[in-house]
Design an enzyme around this catalytic site. Sequence first.
Site, PDB file in Angstrom:
ATOM      1  N   GLY A  65       0.821  -1.217   0.000  1.00 20.44           N
ATOM      2  CA  GLY A  65       0.000   0.000   0.000  1.00 20.44           C
ATOM      3  C   GLY A  65       0.846   1.255   0.000  1.00 20.44           C
ATOM      4  N   CYS A  66       1.915   1.246   0.760  1.00 22.97           N
ATOM      5  CA  CYS A  66       2.797   2.421   0.845  1.00 22.97           C
ATOM      6  C   CYS A  66       3.511   2.659  -0.484  1.00 22.97           C
ATOM      7  CB  CYS A  66       3.789   2.237   1.979  1.00 22.97           C
ATOM      8  SG  CYS A  66       2.963   2.023   3.576  1.00 22.97           S
ATOM      9  N   THR A  67       3.877   1.589  -1.139  1.00 21.75           N
ATOM     10  CA  THR A  67       4.504   1.704  -2.452  1.00 21.75           C
ATOM     11  C   THR A  67       3.512   2.259  -3.464  1.00 21.75           C
ATOM     12  OG1 THR A  67       6.032  -0.098  -1.949  1.00 21.75           O
ATOM     13  CG2 THR A  67       5.684   0.423  -4.276  1.00 21.75           C
ATOM     14  N   GLY A  70       3.036   6.018  -2.825  1.00 20.83           N
ATOM     15  CA  GLY A  70       4.192   6.767  -3.296  1.00 20.83           C
ATOM     16  C   GLY A  70       4.282   6.805  -4.812  1.00 20.83           C
TER      17      GLY A  70
END
Length: 172
Positions: A65-67, A70
């Site tokens: 999710g963080c990737t 970003g």
Amino acid sequence: MKRLFAFFALFLTTMLFSKADALNVGDPAPRLTVTTETGKPLDLGEVYSKGYTLIYFYPKANTSGCTAQGCSLRDAYEVLTKRGVTVIGSSTDTPEAQRAFKEEYRFPFTLVADTDKALMKAFGQTGIMGFSTRQAFLIDPQGKVVWRDTSASTKEQANDVLKALDSLGAKG
């Protein structure tokens, strides 16, 4: 087994009843000096004065999710910068982990290594088990929060920010 149950009961109680208040639209944004992925200090007050600033929080570098969050901002970076937005990502990862994350996904923006959780707390996050929660804040050149997203999207983060800029009448 009783200890495990007690731990989960305490954890759930903490999550349900001890939320810090996230900054609201109209509140002044925290003017802290933070540490970037390079290990160098960054004065957020100076950044705010240059135009709009998006500070987005994510739990952990190199997670799916963080990737996606970003990469959404990376892919719209040119459009965002033309609209006068400086993008800054933040998690509690170390500068080394942030630098590796930035390099692997070719993020053109600064990542904050908020290892002491000062930025996270200043924006009103209690976090979950030591990690920041996925949120985004748009700050105007006067240093005021003009938009917040307390359940920030992953793949749609950039589109959400662009919609917010449109609603604010921010032209680039």
